[in-house]
Write a protein that holds these residues in place. Sequence first.
Motif, mmCIF file in Angstrom:
data_model
loop_
_atom_site.group_PDB
_atom_site.id
_atom_site.type_symbol
_atom_site.label_atom_id
_atom_site.label_comp_id
_atom_site.label_asym_id
_atom_site.label_seq_id
_atom_site.Cartn_x
_atom_site.Cartn_y
_atom_site.Cartn_z
ATOM 1 N N LYS A 104 36.135 23.682 43.295
ATOM 2 C CA LYS A 104 37.299 24.088 43.546
ATOM 3 C C LYS A 104 38.237 24.834 41.966
ATOM 4 C CE LYS A 104 38.866 19.028 45.853
ATOM 5 N NZ LYS A 104 39.342 18.428 45.512
ATOM 6 N N GLN A 105 37.090 24.951 41.335
ATOM 7 C CA GLN A 105 37.521 25.981 39.458
ATOM 8 C C GLN A 105 37.544 26.927 39.762
ATOM 9 O OE1 GLN A 105 35.340 23.630 36.576
ATOM 10 N NE2 GLN A 105 37.400 21.755 36.196
ATOM 11 N N ASN A 106 36.140 27.618 40.200
ATOM 12 C CA ASN A 106 36.039 28.655 40.819
ATOM 13 C C ASN A 106 36.895 29.137 41.943
ATOM 14 O OD1 ASN A 106 34.240 28.708 38.808
ATOM 15 N ND2 ASN A 106 32.530 28.438 40.882
ATOM 16 N N LEU A 107 37.330 28.615 42.785
ATOM 17 C CA LEU A 107 38.441 28.933 43.976
ATOM 18 C C LEU A 107 39.878 29.105 43.386
ATOM 19 C CD1 LEU A 107 37.323 26.905 47.395
ATOM 20 C CD2 LEU A 107 37.073 29.305 46.627
ATOM 21 N N ALA A 108 39.631 27.836 42.527
ATOM 22 C CA ALA A 108 41.597 28.724 41.887
ATOM 23 C C ALA A 108 41.589 30.154 40.325
ATOM 24 C CB ALA A 108 42.037 27.131 41.265
ATOM 25 N N LEU A 109 40.103 30.116 40.257
ATOM 26 C CA LEU A 109 40.663 31.247 38.972
ATOM 27 C C LEU A 109 40.927 32.054 40.156
ATOM 28 C CD1 LEU A 109 39.960 32.205 36.332
ATOM 29 C CD2 LEU A 109 36.969 32.061 36.838
ATOM 30 N N SER A 110 39.716 32.208 41.562
ATOM 31 C CA SER A 110 39.538 33.617 42.241
ATOM 32 C C SER A 110 40.871 33.485 43.213
ATOM 33 C CB SER A 110 38.602 33.379 43.418
ATOM 34 O OG SER A 110 36.861 32.865 42.538
ATOM 35 N N GLY A 128 38.706 44.864 37.076
ATOM 36 C CA GLY A 128 38.775 43.233 36.945
ATOM 37 C C GLY A 128 39.116 42.334 37.713
ATOM 38 N N HIS A 129 38.728 43.004 38.571
ATOM 39 C CA HIS A 129 38.121 41.774 39.865
ATOM 40 C C HIS A 129 36.663 41.809 39.920
ATOM 41 C CE1 HIS A 129 36.293 41.390 43.986
ATOM 42 N NE2 HIS A 129 36.937 40.067 44.524
ATOM 43 N N GLU A 130 35.494 43.124 39.715
ATOM 44 C CA GLU A 130 34.085 42.444 39.513
ATOM 45 C C GLU A 130 34.157 42.287 38.501
ATOM 46 O OE1 GLU A 130 32.188 44.138 41.607
ATOM 47 O OE2 GLU A 130 34.289 43.914 43.165
ATOM 48 N N PHE A 154 31.801 38.043 37.563
ATOM 49 C CA PHE A 154 30.829 38.113 37.055
ATOM 50 C C PHE A 154 31.464 36.423 36.180
ATOM 51 C CE2 PHE A 154 29.439 42.441 37.041
ATOM 52 C CZ PHE A 154 28.249 42.098 37.334
ATOM 53 N N ILE A 155 32.297 36.305 36.200
ATOM 54 C CA ILE A 155 32.977 34.630 35.992
ATOM 55 C C ILE A 155 33.114 34.006 36.296
ATOM 56 C CG2 ILE A 155 35.162 33.560 34.854
ATOM 57 C CD1 ILE A 155 35.826 36.461 33.354
ATOM 58 N N VAL A 156 33.334 33.768 37.633
ATOM 59 C CA VAL A 156 32.942 32.749 38.583
ATOM 60 C C VAL A 156 31.691 32.499 38.924
ATOM 61 C CG1 VAL A 156 33.264 32.712 40.817
ATOM 62 C CG2 VAL A 156 35.413 33.381 39.535
ATOM 63 N N ILE A 157 30.398 33.208 38.498
ATOM 64 C CA ILE A 157 28.763 33.239 38.821
ATOM 65 C C ILE A 157 28.651 32.823 37.894
ATOM 66 C CG2 ILE A 157 27.049 34.095 38.931
ATOM 67 C CD1 ILE A 157 28.152 36.606 40.395
ATOM 68 N N GLY A 158 28.803 32.780 36.219
ATOM 69 C CA GLY A 158 28.685 32.577 35.080
ATOM 70 C C GLY A 158 29.222 30.802 34.941
#
Length: 170
Positions: A122-128, A152-154, A158-162
């Motif tokens: 959920k956090q990663n989806l919101a961030l994305s 910025g998207h790329e 990486f932030i979402v993967i991390g």
Amino acid sequence: ASAIRALHASGVRTVAMLTGDNERTARAIAREVGIDEVYADLTPEDKAGIVRNLTARDGHVAMVGDGVNDAPALAEATVGVAMGAAGTDVALETADVALMGDDLERLVYAIQLAQRSRTVVKQNLALSVVVISVLVVGAVSGWFALPIAVLGHEISEFIVIGSGLRMLRA
């Protein structure tokens, strides 16, 4: 008893026992370990029907079982969980999840892992959504050049993967 307490503490509202054993024995065990509801003297079809009724009443239901008699109820549940070490092949094949041990504490761990996973997703989806929205609006309105928006998207990927790698911590 500690596993039942931990299940309640992790947010499980109702713990029910479905058994083919006699009612007196089932109620005595349930009282001793803190089980909320007892259904005894059941056939495999009875167990499946009760799981269906519990699903209608409570929404999602997880069924934990280890034998051939549990297979219909495991299939009927939202999530079927087979106790792997002692489980029969039919129960293992029918279940959605196999716990490789006879300890219900593993079920508690699996539920907590699922809850943590859901939170991270959920956090990663919101961030994305936030990052992509900002980048699209910025690129369309001319605040960002297209190469900057793509970069910025790329970087956000990486932030979402991390962020997802946090699940590696037990």
